[in-house]
Design a protein around this motif. Sequence first.
Motif, mmCIF file in Angstrom:
data_model
loop_
_atom_site.group_PDB
_atom_site.id
_atom_site.type_symbol
_atom_site.label_atom_id
_atom_site.label_comp_id
_atom_site.label_asym_id
_atom_site.label_seq_id
_atom_site.Cartn_x
_atom_site.Cartn_y
_atom_site.Cartn_z
ATOM 1 N N PHE A 68 8.689 5.170 -25.243
ATOM 2 C CA PHE A 68 8.583 4.638 -23.988
ATOM 3 C C PHE A 68 9.047 3.169 -24.007
ATOM 4 O O PHE A 68 8.657 2.450 -24.748
ATOM 5 C CB PHE A 68 7.255 4.645 -23.150
ATOM 6 C CG PHE A 68 6.685 5.990 -22.906
ATOM 7 C CD1 PHE A 68 7.299 7.226 -23.408
ATOM 8 C CD2 PHE A 68 5.723 6.010 -22.013
ATOM 9 C CE1 PHE A 68 6.882 8.315 -23.178
ATOM 10 C CE2 PHE A 68 5.163 7.368 -21.685
ATOM 11 C CZ PHE A 68 5.664 8.388 -22.455
ATOM 12 N N MET A 83 11.102 7.115 -20.615
ATOM 13 C CA MET A 83 10.167 7.839 -21.263
ATOM 14 C C MET A 83 10.891 8.773 -22.125
ATOM 15 O O MET A 83 11.745 9.861 -21.359
ATOM 16 C CB MET A 83 9.161 8.514 -20.337
ATOM 17 C CG MET A 83 8.497 7.737 -19.787
ATOM 18 S SD MET A 83 7.054 8.490 -18.665
ATOM 19 C CE MET A 83 7.921 9.531 -17.799
ATOM 20 N N ASP A 90 1.734 14.064 -22.634
ATOM 21 C CA ASP A 90 2.165 13.064 -21.629
ATOM 22 C C ASP A 90 2.079 13.308 -20.289
ATOM 23 O O ASP A 90 2.125 12.459 -19.412
ATOM 24 C CB ASP A 90 3.540 12.498 -22.056
ATOM 25 C CG ASP A 90 3.865 11.842 -23.229
ATOM 26 O OD1 ASP A 90 4.747 12.381 -23.808
ATOM 27 O OD2 ASP A 90 3.024 11.068 -23.645
#
Length: 127
Positions: A68, A83, A90
């Motif tokens: 990220f 991301m 996640d």
Amino acid sequence: QVQLVESGGGLVQGGGSLRLSCAASGRIFSNYAMGWVRQAPGKEREFVAGIRWSSGSTRYADSVKGRFTISRDNVKNTVYLQMNSLKPEDTAVYYCAAGQTGGSYYVPSRLDDYDYWGQGTQVTVSS
């Protein structure tokens, strides 16, 4: 008052990418810290990444380092979270937050150090 509006969430396959945006308005001061915080189902909110408006200093949770990237556009008053290499773990609601704690190069990771919060945007990563 500060208003924060997130966008960019969605459904993505594992290994894919998403970019979240947080548009800030109101009394945003140059020394604010901006953070991304996420909350997975059944879990507590956790710090993901943060950046200081003035210096650009950044901080990341260990779980997202190298995947990220947080950045900001001072002209647009917008913070981004790029991301990459997304994993099913996640999956969460991602919140944007703003706070004044600390100096120009300090990025807080404690959630209590953030005073303003957005409504959140859902990110779902399929396996």
